[in-house]
Design a protein around this motif. Sequence first.
Motif, mmCIF file in Angstrom:
data_model
loop_
_atom_site.group_PDB
_atom_site.id
_atom_site.type_symbol
_atom_site.label_atom_id
_atom_site.label_comp_id
_atom_site.label_asym_id
_atom_site.label_seq_id
_atom_site.Cartn_x
_atom_site.Cartn_y
_atom_site.Cartn_z
ATOM 1 N N ARG A 44 0.162 3.089 -5.796
ATOM 2 C CA ARG A 44 0.709 4.430 -5.541
ATOM 3 C C ARG A 44 0.534 4.799 -4.064
ATOM 4 O O ARG A 44 -0.455 4.403 -3.450
ATOM 5 C CB ARG A 44 -0.022 5.465 -6.398
ATOM 6 C CG ARG A 44 -0.021 5.170 -7.878
ATOM 7 C CD ARG A 44 1.213 5.693 -8.540
ATOM 8 N NE ARG A 44 1.091 5.650 -9.998
ATOM 9 C CZ ARG A 44 2.120 5.560 -10.819
ATOM 10 N NH1 ARG A 44 3.328 5.476 -10.340
ATOM 11 N NH2 ARG A 44 1.946 5.552 -12.119
ATOM 12 N N PRO A 45 1.472 5.566 -3.468
ATOM 13 C CA PRO A 45 2.718 6.053 -4.056
ATOM 14 C C PRO A 45 3.909 5.151 -3.765
ATOM 15 O O PRO A 45 5.034 5.517 -4.049
ATOM 16 C CB PRO A 45 2.893 7.397 -3.341
ATOM 17 C CG PRO A 45 2.384 7.125 -1.963
ATOM 18 C CD PRO A 45 1.240 6.152 -2.133
ATOM 19 N N ALA A 57 4.616 -5.640 -7.139
ATOM 20 C CA ALA A 57 3.648 -5.175 -6.152
ATOM 21 C C ALA A 57 2.413 -4.679 -6.883
ATOM 22 O O ALA A 57 2.516 -3.923 -7.850
ATOM 23 C CB ALA A 57 4.249 -4.061 -5.307
ATOM 24 N N ALA A 58 1.244 -5.111 -6.458
ATOM 25 C CA ALA A 58 0.003 -4.736 -7.136
ATOM 26 C C ALA A 58 -1.092 -4.476 -6.130
ATOM 27 O O ALA A 58 -1.208 -5.172 -5.116
ATOM 28 C CB ALA A 58 -0.433 -5.846 -8.091
ATOM 29 N N GLU A 59 -1.889 -3.467 -6.421
ATOM 30 C CA GLU A 59 -3.087 -3.235 -5.630
ATOM 31 C C GLU A 59 -4.257 -3.870 -6.357
ATOM 32 O O GLU A 59 -4.516 -3.558 -7.519
ATOM 33 C CB GLU A 59 -3.333 -1.738 -5.443
ATOM 34 C CG GLU A 59 -4.536 -1.440 -4.561
ATOM 35 C CD GLU A 59 -4.756 0.043 -4.362
ATOM 36 O OE1 GLU A 59 -5.816 0.541 -4.765
ATOM 37 O OE2 GLU A 59 -3.845 0.697 -3.818
ATOM 38 N N LYS A 83 0.972 -6.771 6.544
ATOM 39 C CA LYS A 83 0.517 -6.118 5.331
ATOM 40 C C LYS A 83 1.707 -5.519 4.594
ATOM 41 O O LYS A 83 2.482 -4.761 5.182
ATOM 42 C CB LYS A 83 -0.488 -4.999 5.667
ATOM 43 C CG LYS A 83 -1.736 -5.490 6.393
ATOM 44 C CD LYS A 83 -2.522 -6.494 5.537
ATOM 45 C CE LYS A 83 -3.776 -6.970 6.277
ATOM 46 N NZ LYS A 83 -4.497 -8.023 5.519
ATOM 47 N N PRO A 84 1.871 -5.876 3.311
ATOM 48 C CA PRO A 84 2.989 -5.305 2.549
ATOM 49 C C PRO A 84 2.786 -3.818 2.316
ATOM 50 O O PRO A 84 1.664 -3.317 2.296
ATOM 51 C CB PRO A 84 2.952 -6.097 1.236
ATOM 52 C CG PRO A 84 1.564 -6.614 1.129
ATOM 53 C CD PRO A 84 1.064 -6.800 2.515
ATOM 54 N N VAL A 85 3.895 -3.123 2.125
ATOM 55 C CA VAL A 85 3.852 -1.664 1.977
ATOM 56 C C VAL A 85 4.195 -1.222 0.560
ATOM 57 O O VAL A 85 3.582 -0.299 0.033
ATOM 58 C CB VAL A 85 4.801 -1.001 2.993
ATOM 59 C CG1 VAL A 85 4.913 0.495 2.736
ATOM 60 C CG2 VAL A 85 4.318 -1.262 4.421
ATOM 61 N N GLY A 86 5.181 -1.856 -0.084
ATOM 62 C CA GLY A 86 5.574 -1.396 -1.411
ATOM 63 C C GLY A 86 6.486 -2.371 -2.123
ATOM 64 O O GLY A 86 6.512 -3.573 -1.814
#
Length: 371
Positions: A44-45, A57-59, A83-86
């Motif tokens: 999120r978000p 996409a996963a945190e 670094k990926p964003v979303g």
Amino acid sequence: MLKKLGLAALILITGISVIGTGWAAPSITTIEVSKTAVDYNIARPSSDGAFHDGLLAAETSAGNLVYYNTKGQKAFSLPAELKPVGDFQEQRAVVKNTKTNLFGYINTKGTLVIPCQYTEANVFSEGKAKVTIADTKENAIIDRTGKILSHFKEHVDSEYVFTEGLALAYAPNTGKIGFVNASGKLAIPYQYKYSRSFSDGLAIVQNSKGLYGYINTAGKEVIPPQYKSGGDFSEGLAPVQNAKGKWGFINKQGKVVIPFKFTDAQDFSEGLASVKNAKNEVGFIDKTGTLVIKYQQKYDVTSPFKEGIALVGKQANSSVSNGKFGYINRQGQLLTKLEYRSESSSFSNGYAVAFVKPGKAFIVSKHSASK
């Protein structure tokens, strides 16, 4: 919109009949929940928690954003500075170069295909993305190759997510809503208290009196504001709430085609819409208003049908995330137990995310075979 999870080392295979698309015979669909869990939280978000272009996409529990493939494996590794964003959208995802603090885009193989040269970069929609060029500070619309389609100097407060050529825009002082076009120009003036993106050629808007109606892409109010609330047009119909608090459905001419008799109603998807009765039970109707999946006491929250499957569940202690959810087919049959979290996703190209708890999820896959 709800989401759904699967349970540990469990493989669920359920044979069901799913309504066909008109050109083929009905098929038997099986749902399989992966045996191995993935380290997963919704990012999120910037992520909606679903698969896009076959990637999720996963945190992670460590706070890193990664992309999983449909097997639950890390899809690729990026250079340390990227670094990926979303989420991926239209085969592109925004990345940030941590050394320069500039943004660019990668493709689904993790290759940087549009250099990190922007101070701001938005997701792609309808083949376009809005960026701010670092060297000139100009705003621009680019295509998926990075080619500039248009320049504009005026900055509009918008996420630039285009549907039918327009994106929501917000007035800097009043917060009133209008729409910006792909040339960066305000196409529909700031005048509404609330709106959503265009759907099926129309967008819901709320006027200064708090009433809801619908405008077309020219900004004309084709259905004057008169409702207490409403949903998006989908498959030619939209749910609306009358002055007495009851919900029904109208067509694009504003004619009531399904009477006001529900305590809640959601948009149509794949020919079905979720509705609630006075007992807060959930059922699904077709576009004639016929109840095709009977009211259920065990559900009070639903997601739209996607690929013949919907997430349903019951919230606990007024909290959807603490409830228990599962997947049903178009006949209303449960394909899983009600044992998952609402953060689980709808299906996308045969895959969904089954969320158990923070840091733990499973990949759910859908398989079909002709009878």
